[in-house]
Design a protein around this motif. Structure first.
Motif, PDB file in Angstrom:
ATOM      1  N   ARG A  93       8.614   7.034   2.945  1.00  0.00           N
ATOM      2  CA  ARG A  93       7.490   6.971   2.009  1.00  0.00           C
ATOM      3  C   ARG A  93       7.188   5.532   1.595  1.00  0.00           C
ATOM      4  O   ARG A  93       6.022   5.129   1.508  1.00  0.00           O
ATOM      5  CB  ARG A  93       7.781   7.829   0.774  1.00  0.00           C
ATOM      6  N   ARG A  94       8.235   4.750   1.375  1.00  0.00           N
ATOM      7  CA  ARG A  94       8.017   3.369   0.963  1.00  0.00           C
ATOM      8  C   ARG A  94       7.447   2.527   2.111  1.00  0.00           C
ATOM      9  O   ARG A  94       6.553   1.696   1.902  1.00  0.00           O
ATOM     10  CB  ARG A  94       9.331   2.759   0.459  1.00  0.00           C
ATOM     11  N   VAL A 120       5.717   3.616   4.864  1.00  0.00           N
ATOM     12  CA  VAL A 120       4.348   4.040   5.158  1.00  0.00           C
ATOM     13  C   VAL A 120       3.417   3.655   4.017  1.00  0.00           C
ATOM     14  O   VAL A 120       2.265   3.271   4.248  1.00  0.00           O
ATOM     15  CB  VAL A 120       4.306   5.563   5.414  1.00  0.00           C
ATOM     16  N   GLY A 121       3.909   3.702   2.801  1.00  0.00           N
ATOM     17  CA  GLY A 121       3.088   3.315   1.655  1.00  0.00           C
ATOM     18  C   GLY A 121       2.675   1.854   1.717  1.00  0.00           C
ATOM     19  O   GLY A 121       1.529   1.510   1.405  1.00  0.00           O
ATOM     20  N   MET A 122       3.591   0.978   2.144  1.00  0.00           N
ATOM     21  CA  MET A 122       3.253  -0.440   2.270  1.00  0.00           C
ATOM     22  C   MET A 122       2.204  -0.658   3.351  1.00  0.00           C
ATOM     23  O   MET A 122       1.304  -1.488   3.198  1.00  0.00           O
ATOM     24  CB  MET A 122       4.512  -1.252   2.581  1.00  0.00           C
ATOM     25  N   VAL A 123       2.302   0.095   4.446  1.00  0.00           N
ATOM     26  CA  VAL A 123       1.326  -0.037   5.525  1.00  0.00           C
ATOM     27  C   VAL A 123      -0.046   0.451   5.072  1.00  0.00           C
ATOM     28  O   VAL A 123      -1.076  -0.158   5.387  1.00  0.00           O
ATOM     29  CB  VAL A 123       1.794   0.739   6.774  1.00  0.00           C
ATOM     30  N   HIS A 124      -0.078   1.535   4.322  1.00  0.00           N
ATOM     31  CA  HIS A 124      -1.356   2.057   3.837  1.00  0.00           C
ATOM     32  C   HIS A 124      -2.005   1.102   2.836  1.00  0.00           C
ATOM     33  O   HIS A 124      -3.232   0.941   2.822  1.00  0.00           O
ATOM     34  CB  HIS A 124      -1.147   3.424   3.194  1.00  0.00           C
ATOM     35  N   GLU A 142       5.935   8.132  12.697  1.00  0.00           N
ATOM     36  CA  GLU A 142       4.829   8.598  11.864  1.00  0.00           C
ATOM     37  C   GLU A 142       3.474   8.497  12.574  1.00  0.00           C
ATOM     38  O   GLU A 142       2.436   8.765  11.971  1.00  0.00           O
ATOM     39  CB  GLU A 142       4.775   7.788  10.563  1.00  0.00           C
ATOM     40  N   GLY A 143       3.487   8.094  13.846  1.00  0.00           N
ATOM     41  CA  GLY A 143       2.254   8.031  14.626  1.00  0.00           C
ATOM     42  C   GLY A 143       1.412   6.804  14.370  1.00  0.00           C
ATOM     43  O   GLY A 143       0.206   6.795  14.663  1.00  0.00           O
ATOM     44  N   LEU A 144       2.013   5.732  13.834  1.00  0.00           N
ATOM     45  CA  LEU A 144       1.280   4.492  13.555  1.00  0.00           C
ATOM     46  C   LEU A 144       1.546   3.482  14.665  1.00  0.00           C
ATOM     47  O   LEU A 144       2.682   3.344  15.129  1.00  0.00           O
ATOM     48  CB  LEU A 144       1.709   3.920  12.204  1.00  0.00           C
TER      49      LEU A 144
END
Length: 339
Positions: free
Chosen positions: A64-65, A67-71, A99-101
């Protein structure tokens, strides 16, 4: 442990002593362990996945942390994520991939001034409405090949067990350049023609009058009769003598600034010489080191012959202009490369 805890009537100290007596060869747990194990069994009802659940919760929190930074910042680097979250960079890569990024490159596009989109839309609409004409459009352009060439050190690698300490020379004291003209029509490469010195209006009109028709001699007669000559809006192309000559030799059949069919400014993505030929030609020509002005002249001819021997690739490039025109229409005359 639960059985012994019950045998000792819930006495943790007695359970620890009984456990040591019954299993002398095992590691002896502390009295508090017996109490916490019993409490967990009473509250949860089972022991399955205690450690795995904790690790999973920790992993989900890291995900979560990350992916959150990437978003929040899509251009952030994995190194910076690793540094800020104290997570190994390899783990960051695996998490983002799971996560498919994926790390996509940002494309550079030509700046479009106000009003240019209307010109592009008008030209692309005409081309799409007359899609049968793509075989007869002779796309032309000039390019300058310099001594230093184009060398992207960021993407250049030299695989070796030890650092070979390879270098690339640049900023030469003695510089020279070659001005090359080429044309593309259907599956044919026309030229190249080398201009001596700087390209001016006088040099260009002399080329059209004395050299162009000779370059077109090998073209099928049917194609020559229906040629639609294209050129961009470079200043030498806009001379009065040039416009008069094109109106005479290609009446109502030429594309360019001041012509019967205007060429949209700042549109290199609509001509196969810019989006295909020059990059391909330079990549082949600069494979060898250039030390004199005569060397690129020879390499340009060799490179042109290699490209000419692959008519399928040439036809694919010229035919793709029609596909690009439709994409440009869908983008309302704007940028379409990213689509």
């Amino acid at each position: 442990m639960v059985f012994i805890y019950g045998f000792c009537n819930g006495n943790a100290e007695a359970s620890a002593r009984e456990y040591r007596r019954k299993y002398p060869n095992r590691r002896s747990p502390d009295a508090k362990v017996f109490y916490h194990v019993y409490q967990h069994l009473r509250d949860k009802g089972c022991f399955r996945g205690v450690r795995a659940t904790a690790e999973r919760m920790l992993r989900q929190d890291e995900v979560r942390r990350i992916v959150g930074m990437v978003h929040r910042s899509p251009s952030i680097s994995t190194r910076r994520i690793s540094s800020r979250l104290c997570v190994p960079q390899a783990k960051v890569w695996r998490t983002l991939k799971r996560e498919g990024l994926h790390p996509y490159h940002i494309q550079q596009v030509q700046h479009l001034q106000p009003g240019v989109s209307v010109q592009r839309l008008d030209f692309c609409t005409w081309l799409a409405d007359h899609f049968q004409l793509w075989k007869y459009i002779l796309y032309t352009d000039e390019a300058i090949l310099t001594r230093s060439g184009s060398h992207n050190t960021r993407n250049a690698h030299w695989w070796s067990k030890e650092n070979p300490k390879e270098t690339v020379e640049r900023n030469f004291q003695h510089r020279f350049s070659v001005n090359v003209w080429c044309g593309m029509i259907d599956n044919q490469l026309i030229g190249p023609h080398i201009f001596e010195g700087r390209l001016t209006g006088d040099v260009y009109i002399n080329f059209l009058r004395n050299e162009l028709l000779l370059l077109l001699e090998d073209m099928p007669l049917k194609t020559r009769r229906h040629i639609i000559f294209q050129q961009d809006g470079a200043p030498p192309h806009y001379r009065r003598q040039v416009i008069e000559y094109l109106n005479q030799e290609f009446p109502d059949r030429w594309i360019g600034r001041g012509g019967p069919r205007p060429w949209p400014t700042r549109s290199p993505n609509l001509t196969p010489l810019d989006f295909h030929l020059w990059g391909h030609m330079k990549s082949l020509a600069y494979k060898k080191k250039i030390n004199s002005r005569e060397e690129p002249l020879h390499q340009i001819q060799e490179t042109a012959q290699i490209i000419r021997n692959n008519p399928a690739a040439l036809r694919k490039a010229t035919q793709s202009v029609l596909h690009r025109a439709r994409k440009c229409i869908a983008a309302d005359g704007g940028h379409f490369e990213h689509h």
